[in-house]
Design an enzyme around this catalytic site. Sequence first.
Site, PDB file in Angstrom:
ATOM      1  CG  ASP A 516     -20.376 -34.024  34.379  1.00 25.54           C
ATOM      2  OD1 ASP A 516     -21.292 -34.520  34.807  1.00 25.54           O
ATOM      3  OD2 ASP A 516     -19.245 -34.816  34.016  1.00 25.54           O
ATOM      4  CD  GLU A 518     -24.606 -37.182  35.193  1.00 27.96           C
ATOM      5  OE1 GLU A 518     -24.671 -37.520  35.426  1.00 27.96           O
ATOM      6  OE2 GLU A 518     -23.912 -36.110  36.718  1.00 27.96           O
ATOM      7  CG  HIS A 657     -23.418 -39.166  40.816  1.00 32.68           C
ATOM      8  ND1 HIS A 657     -22.330 -39.755  39.873  1.00 32.68           N
ATOM      9  CD2 HIS A 657     -23.125 -39.836  42.046  1.00 32.68           C
ATOM     10  CE1 HIS A 657     -21.350 -40.618  40.691  1.00 32.68           C
ATOM     11  NE2 HIS A 657     -21.796 -40.625  41.787  1.00 32.68           N
ATOM     12  CG  ASP A 662     -20.848 -34.531  39.228  1.00 27.89           C
ATOM     13  OD1 ASP A 662     -20.938 -36.411  38.183  1.00 27.89           O
ATOM     14  OD2 ASP A 662     -20.907 -34.366  40.224  1.00 27.89           O
TER      15      ASP A 662
END
Lengths: 694, 125
Positions: A516, A518, A657, A662
């Site tokens: 994942d 960000e 988040h 995640d």
Amino acid sequence: MAMNLTAARRKMFLYLAAGGIFLYAAVYSCAYLLILFQTTNPEVHTEIYFALALAACITAAIIFVLSMILRTLIFRPLEILDREARIIASINPGHVIELPGNHLLGELPKAISDLGEAFMRAKRETAEAASVISSDIENSKIHLETILMTLREGIIVCDERARIMFYNAAARAVFHENTSLGLGRSLYLLCMAAPIENALALLRQRRTRHPEGHDTENDISFMCSTLQGSLINCRIHLLPIVPGVSWSFLFTCEDLSREANARERRENLLRMTIKSMRGPLTSLGLNVESLEMLPDLDAVNRAALERTIVSDARSLIGQFTVLAREIQEQESSRYLVNDVFSEDLVTCVARRLEERKIRLTMIGAPLWVKADIHSLLFLLEFFAVKLHEHSGVDVLELETLLGDRHVYFNYYWEGVEVPQAEIGNWMSSFREPFSAHTVAEVLEHIGSEVWSKPHQTPGFAVLCFPVPSSTSQWEPPAPLLPARPVYTDFVADEDAAETVRLKDLSLDSLSFVVFDTETTGLAPMEGDEIISLAGVKIVNMGIIVGETFDRLVDPRRSIPQPSIRFHGITDAMVKGRPHIEETLQAFHAFVGDSVLVGHNAAFDMRFLRIKEGRAGVRFRGPALDTLGLSRYLHDHTPEHSLDAVAKRLGVEVRDRHTALGDSLITAQIFIKLLYLLKAQGITTLGGALEVSRQ
Amino acid sequence: MHRILIVDDEPNIVLALELLMKKEGYEVHTVDDGERAVQAAKELRPDLILLDIMMPKMDGYEVCQRIRSDALLKDVSIIMLTAKGREVEREKGLALGADHYITKPFSTRQVVMKVKEILAARSDR
């Protein structure tokens, strides 16, 4: 089962339609016949035809409405119920069935829920029973691991290809904390390969000759040097072949350097002393003989001769003194001595003396000594008993005093000192009834002497014996043992993968990296960048706890406020971090041959692909999308956000988040989706990719 | 003239020491075992005793302890001259009452110096 429902639905519709047509045909025929028998008026016929056509339409409409009602009230709910039941059965027994309000299934959903609850209860009871057994196993495991970690011998377990599967703290010490020592790394990064491979070849040869050979034939001891240059004593032991376990051989090692050095030093010293003593001894002998043979030598020559003799003698004495001192220093390190605290010793002895009605009290501060504990305990008790016999006292005091290199054990009692003659008698008694050693020998063994004299305070006496002092007096305690090791008991079979096409690979056998990111925003083509990248490895349908990837990335731009509010990563946190190119390279190394998986993977992959060129890496193949898989498996609901899917499948949501948080949630979801796919008959990567794209 | 008693069971050493001490002008008596040493000490009341430790029947430690326990012999200076070279052995000797402890092999100069030193100190008392 879904197929069956659709087929059933179709069948039902066909029956209805057939029934309807048949009914209509029957009505039409009857009407036609009736009319035929009753009138031949063409106008009436037209009206009748019109009425029949109307009836046909009404019948069709009724059939249509009926089928719609059946669909909404029975078939659709049945389909949903089927999927919900599957969830209950395979992954989440506590799942609450969500059905749209109106249905004709009556009590069926409740019955299935009750079944689910009963199932959950049964599962829990089984789990509790199993956990009792497994906690016993876990305890044994903890004990074994503790034992392994406390051994002073270094222990390394390797697989067939000499890759390290397990090692203990002592092994780290033997290899002087070499960072090449790690799980999955090759043993040959630490030692020369040749002697080890020779030993293995020989052992394997032995095993093929004698498959049922004794355990002692399964190992070979030898000395070898590490790549760092120190000498170790090692032993290789072939482990029995157990299917499914990849442990192949045991490599134990001991650092010989220190001992070897001491021995070498002593040998060198002896050699050198012998060499250098020859000269003076020879000349001394010659000169003394000359003196003897030439009694009439003139004064000058005689003086010269005498001077030489003196100088030779002095040289010999000097060398001898050095030798004696060196040997004496090395003597104490030869025996197996331990550091021991005098208080522990005295407490032990005092307890034993109580049985003989002798009270031994410790006074003064306790000290550390370095001696053979067994001998020391014996002497302490022996002297106490003898003093009791000699002086008749029941009360003795014991003090330890610190000297240059010795700690003095002093007994104090009211009375007179013990004469040497009596001590001499004590010395010749035997340690134990059947022992071969006298007390004198025991004293000699620990490098000590004993004597007695009057105490400063008149009326009291002292018995004293010194014991070598220990450096523990001044050293800090040894560091705690490290935590239990994480070890791996699987081996990814790399050779097979190359020959099979990716899409036909079975999902069971693949390794995955669930990742994942960000980012600063949602538009990679318009300058948004990755600021956090995390990945979790899944092998054999399980998450590898010890191997995760989690890095912050410096995006070379500022992070917009709304983005910060979403994931909490500020400019300050990413400042100075590696750039995306470097991070991608590291991530590529981490991923290796694994298949990438993500929730809404297309989004993250877009970011990765844009930077692939600059980083000089290429991520293989399409990524599996858990969003797509969830949509396929649970198409009765539009909720497929990470939170919704997690809730549906019973996955705990933590650290939302954050890239790593995640990734972990997605990874757990992915494993459960894999099970569901398997239940549906989808077992290959190709199959999974296909359904996730629909 | 100072009186010196030499106690050692090795004749070669006794000889060498005797000659040495006589040369320095001291009155020298020699004994070769521990029992006779104590007796001789009581009779002769020497100023200084050169005492070996490793002797049969009675070792130097015992001799030293006995001499020290005799009130009349309290003032005798004792130098232990011995092959027992370990630190603990030296401490034992000093603890039992020796004034000084020299390990073999020793140099004659060393012994002479020490003897002179101790005897000088006695005279000052």
